[in-house]
Design a protein around this motif. Structure first.
Motif, PDB file in Angstrom:
ATOM      1  N   LEU A   1      80.658  56.488  61.342  1.00 61.20           N
ATOM      2  CA  LEU A   1      82.018  56.670  60.844  1.00 61.20           C
ATOM      3  C   LEU A   1      82.407  55.525  59.913  1.00 61.20           C
ATOM      4  O   LEU A   1      82.317  54.359  60.282  1.00 61.20           O
ATOM      5  CB  LEU A   1      82.976  56.743  62.042  1.00 61.20           C
ATOM      6  CG  LEU A   1      84.393  57.249  61.809  1.00 61.20           C
ATOM      7  CD1 LEU A   1      84.996  57.728  63.134  1.00 61.20           C
ATOM      8  CD2 LEU A   1      85.289  56.191  61.207  1.00 61.20           C
ATOM      9  N   ASN A   2      82.862  55.887  58.722  1.00 65.95           N
ATOM     10  CA  ASN A   2      83.268  54.914  57.710  1.00 65.95           C
ATOM     11  C   ASN A   2      84.733  55.149  57.352  1.00 65.95           C
ATOM     12  O   ASN A   2      85.054  56.142  56.698  1.00 65.95           O
ATOM     13  CB  ASN A   2      82.388  55.061  56.467  1.00 65.95           C
ATOM     14  CG  ASN A   2      82.917  54.278  55.291  1.00 65.95           C
ATOM     15  OD1 ASN A   2      83.546  53.243  55.457  1.00 65.95           O
ATOM     16  ND2 ASN A   2      82.661  54.772  54.088  1.00 65.95           N
ATOM     17  N   PRO A   3      85.655  54.264  57.760  1.00 66.57           N
ATOM     18  CA  PRO A   3      87.073  54.504  57.506  1.00 66.57           C
ATOM     19  C   PRO A   3      87.566  54.015  56.152  1.00 66.57           C
ATOM     20  O   PRO A   3      88.763  53.863  55.957  1.00 66.57           O
ATOM     21  CB  PRO A   3      87.751  53.732  58.643  1.00 66.57           C
ATOM     22  CG  PRO A   3      86.839  52.579  58.877  1.00 66.57           C
ATOM     23  CD  PRO A   3      85.441  53.096  58.630  1.00 66.57           C
ATOM     24  N   ASN A   4      86.630  53.749  55.207  1.00 70.82           N
ATOM     25  CA  ASN A   4      87.077  53.607  53.833  1.00 70.82           C
ATOM     26  C   ASN A   4      86.530  54.795  53.041  1.00 70.82           C
ATOM     27  O   ASN A   4      85.877  55.669  53.601  1.00 70.82           O
ATOM     28  CB  ASN A   4      86.682  52.247  53.223  1.00 70.82           C
ATOM     29  CG  ASN A   4      85.188  52.080  53.021  1.00 70.82           C
ATOM     30  OD1 ASN A   4      84.485  52.999  52.568  1.00 70.82           O
ATOM     31  ND2 ASN A   4      84.674  50.903  53.340  1.00 70.82           N
ATOM     32  N   ARG A   5      86.789  54.850  51.745  1.00 72.63           N
ATOM     33  CA  ARG A   5      86.466  56.061  50.983  1.00 72.63           C
ATOM     34  C   ARG A   5      85.243  55.896  50.084  1.00 72.63           C
ATOM     35  O   ARG A   5      85.049  56.676  49.156  1.00 72.63           O
ATOM     36  CB  ARG A   5      87.684  56.484  50.154  1.00 72.63           C
ATOM     37  CG  ARG A   5      88.880  56.855  51.026  1.00 72.63           C
ATOM     38  CD  ARG A   5      90.013  57.498  50.252  1.00 72.63           C
ATOM     39  NE  ARG A   5      90.520  56.615  49.198  1.00 72.63           N
ATOM     40  CZ  ARG A   5      90.438  56.897  47.906  1.00 72.63           C
ATOM     41  NH1 ARG A   5      89.867  58.016  47.496  1.00 72.63           N
ATOM     42  NH2 ARG A   5      90.927  56.064  47.016  1.00 72.63           N
ATOM     43  N   THR A   6      84.397  54.920  50.389  1.00 65.40           N
ATOM     44  CA  THR A   6      83.203  54.689  49.585  1.00 65.40           C
ATOM     45  C   THR A   6      81.994  55.298  50.273  1.00 65.40           C
ATOM     46  O   THR A   6      81.503  54.754  51.275  1.00 65.40           O
ATOM     47  CB  THR A   6      82.991  53.180  49.349  1.00 65.40           C
ATOM     48  OG1 THR A   6      84.161  52.636  48.733  1.00 65.40           O
ATOM     49  CG2 THR A   6      81.797  52.934  48.441  1.00 65.40           C
TER      50      THR A   6
END
Length: 242
Positions: free
Chosen positions: A6-11
């Motif tokens: 899970l990556n909570p930034n948009r990159t």
């Protein structure tokens, strides 16, 4: 095992980097599900970025409830790990937490490398929860926007190598590469390093596997219900369950 990366930034590049390392470490034993936030910061660098990304992380996790066995938080500052652990009822691990815990099994004097002086205050607040100053002997900060972009990483690897050499010279006997963009570099650069290297992708994959092997012993207890308004339907429904 089904692992939500899970990556909570948009990159998207960030999540792909960590997910690739999980797959390389665990092979066919793991199905890795990549999830990147659709709102919030492009990159988390400040406390404000993290505040918004924490909401994004919990919202994203709620969409995968009941579909995964564990979550690896692929963000340098381990946002929302405790909340997601309670929300989903599965093992949840942050990559910085994993890297520090792993390094403590390898050496007694830990050196750290991170990218970007602007992020140092957020790193310090985040890592304080792991009492990282108790065995930290040095911390090197490198400045390179190339770390967060696709393309040739030769320059980044050179800077990391030089930073690790300084850590070793200052007394560190193990180095932690802080940051999701460094996933995979411990295995790549480690064989020629003067001290062992640990990154969050390597440590996170191995520790998530161990937590899943422990079964109910590593499963969090039930969430205390919460009532929300004006947030996503999956998060509202999941948080309110009895």
């Amino acid at each position: 095992m089904r692992i939500l990366c899970l990556n909570p930034n948009r990159t998207a590049f960030v999540i792909a980097t960590v997910a690739a390392e999980i797959r390389a470490i665990l092979g066919l034993a793991a199905t890795v599900i990549e999830a990147t936030a659709d709102f919030g910061p492009d990159v988390i660098r400040t406390h404000l970025d993290e505040a918004v990304a924490t909401h994004a992380a919990v919202d994203l996790a709620a969409r995968h409830a009941g579909k995964v066995d564990a979550v690896l938080m692929a963000a340098s500052y381990d946002p929302a790990t405790e909340a997601i652990r309670a929300l989903l009822g599965v093992p949840v691990l942050g990559i910085s937490q994993a890297a520090i815990a792993f390094a403590r099994l390898v050496g007694k004097r830990i050196g750290y490398v991170s990218a970007g002086a602007v992020s140092v205050p957020l790193y310090r607040d985040t890592l304080a929860r792991y009492d990282f100053d108790r065995d930290r002997v040095d911390w090197q900060v490198i400045e390179t926007p190339a770390a967060y972009a696709l393309g040739d990483k030769t320059g980044v690897e050179t800077m990391l190598t030089e930073a690790v050499e300084r850590l070793a010279g200052n007394g560190a006997d193990v180095a932690v590469l802080l940051g999701e963009v460094y996933a995979g570099l411990a295995r790549r650069l480690g064989p020629k390093s003067p001290i062992p290297l640990v990154d969050g992708g390597l440590a996170g994959a191995l520790m998530i596997e161990s937590l899943l092997s422990a079964g109910p012993l590593a499963s969090p207890r039930a969430l205390v219900p919460s009532r929300f308004e004006s947030v996503s339907a999956p998060l509202t429904a999941l948080a309110a369950r009895d």
